[in-house]
Structure formats: structure tokens, C-alpha cells
Write a protein that holds these residues in place. Sequence first.
Motif, PDB file in Angstrom:
ATOM      1  N   GLN A  36       1.206  -1.076  -0.052  1.00 39.22           N
ATOM      2  CA  GLN A  36      -0.165  -0.026   0.002  1.00 39.22           C
ATOM      3  C   GLN A  36       0.589   1.455   0.429  1.00 39.22           C
ATOM      4  N   PRO A  37      -0.018   2.523  -0.689  1.00 35.88           N
ATOM      5  CA  PRO A  37       1.130   3.554  -0.945  1.00 35.88           C
ATOM      6  C   PRO A  37       1.697   3.798   1.236  1.00 35.88           C
ATOM      7  N   SER A  38       2.479   4.924   1.042  1.00 39.13           N
ATOM      8  CA  SER A  38       2.984   5.676   2.480  1.00 39.13           C
ATOM      9  C   SER A  38       3.112   6.388   1.663  1.00 39.13           C
ATOM     10  N   HIS A  39       2.640   7.927   2.632  1.00 40.73           N
ATOM     11  CA  HIS A  39       2.348   8.793   2.450  1.00 40.73           C
ATOM     12  C   HIS A  39       1.649   9.521   1.387  1.00 40.73           C
ATOM     13  N   GLY A  40       1.637   8.733   1.118  1.00 38.17           N
ATOM     14  CA  GLY A  40      -0.072   9.137  -0.077  1.00 38.17           C
ATOM     15  C   GLY A  40       0.935   9.331  -1.826  1.00 38.17           C
ATOM     16  N   ILE A  41       2.583   8.225  -1.224  1.00 35.29           N
ATOM     17  CA  ILE A  41       3.034   7.659  -2.471  1.00 35.29           C
ATOM     18  C   ILE A  41       2.937   6.327  -3.276  1.00 35.29           C
ATOM     19  N   ASP A  42       3.064   6.562  -4.069  1.00 41.84           N
ATOM     20  CA  ASP A  42       2.862   3.991  -3.943  1.00 41.84           C
ATOM     21  C   ASP A  42       3.892   4.140  -4.332  1.00 41.84           C
ATOM     22  N   ARG A 125       4.512  19.290  -6.981  1.00 40.96           N
ATOM     23  CA  ARG A 125       3.872  18.126  -5.866  1.00 40.96           C
ATOM     24  C   ARG A 125       3.654  18.002  -3.953  1.00 40.96           C
ATOM     25  N   ALA A 135       8.947   8.560   1.262  1.00 41.14           N
ATOM     26  CA  ALA A 135       8.092   7.935   2.238  1.00 41.14           C
ATOM     27  C   ALA A 135       9.013   6.126   1.984  1.00 41.14           C
ATOM     28  N   ASN A 146       3.620   5.326   7.160  1.00 41.88           N
ATOM     29  CA  ASN A 146       2.746   6.723   7.797  1.00 41.88           C
ATOM     30  C   ASN A 146       2.851   7.566   8.872  1.00 41.88           C
TER      31      ASN A 146
END
Length: 176
Positions: A36-42, A125, A135, A146
Motif C-alpha cells: 500500500q502507499p506510504s504518505h500518499g506515495i505509491d 507536488r 515514504a 505513515n
Amino acid sequence: MKADLSQVKRLQVKLPLVLLFTLGSSGSIAATDLPQPSHGIDYPAGWDQWSAVAVSHRTDNNTIRLILGNELAVKAAREGQTNPWPDGAILAKVVWKDTELENWKAATVPGEFVHAEFMFKDSKRFTETYGWGWARWVGPEQKPFNEGAGVCVACHTPVKDRDWVFTDVPFFPQFK
């Protein structure tokens, strides 16, 4: 002949990494089963195929770190274009516990895998974190870490004048 030598040098860096992840990890990750993403990063699929930028050894927590870069980051590192790093550069830091080499007690090698962490340079970004997205994925299962990105900014503040990057890029001989 020069192209063959270049390929051999790349293999010398990549082969140990492949072996470490193949032999030393109980949780191999298939491309279709990315964490799953970390801090909204893939999760950056394929990072284990990137080239080395540097190494570091932290004596405060007894870890060995291999710093890898995507193609843009490696090019910038080799050309000394790291302050600032170019947009699109991604740095990976692969972290293992420092372990004494069984047959050569004066040497240390990567032991237990700790985590893989990344810095993604994108000045548009990540404006709130000085152009970098941070991340981290922890353990062989690569569980997303996270906690707030502010933790990363606070830790990297001492190197804000180096574009927030601790890594010193060592000299790499280049023959063409």
C-alpha cells in the motif's frame, strides 16, 4: 569492449542486491502484489533494479545503508548536479542491521533487513515539504510507515542547504 565492461560493472552492483533480496528475504514481493502507499506515495516498483549512488553506515543504530537512484538521480549524481537535485529524481535508501561477517570478523555486512525508504523530488507536488516527498516501507513485508512527513523534514533540517539530502556522492571513475 567498453560496453561489455560497463555491463559487467552494473552487474557487479546489481547481482549482490538481487541475491540479498532472493536469499535473504522471506517475503518476496510480486509486481502485482505491491504494498500500500506510504504518505500518499505509491510503492516504486522496480527500485531494486536501480543503480548505486552511495553507501553509508550509521553507528548510532548499527545499520548499513545502500543508496540507490532512479536513472535521473544517478545521472545527476555522476554529473554533480545534486544541489538542487532535478525534479523526477528518486533516491532509495535500503537499510539492514550491521552484522559481523562470519569468516572475517573485521568486516561487517548487511544482516537483517530493516526497511526501504525513498525521497521523491517533485517541486510542484511536494511544495509543503521543500520539493521532496518522503515514504518508507518497513520489514520484509514492506508495510507502509505513515507517520507524518513532518518527521522526515525535521530530521533532514540540518541538510536543508544541501537540498535536504544527507548523502555524499562518492567519486565514480568513468571511462568512455
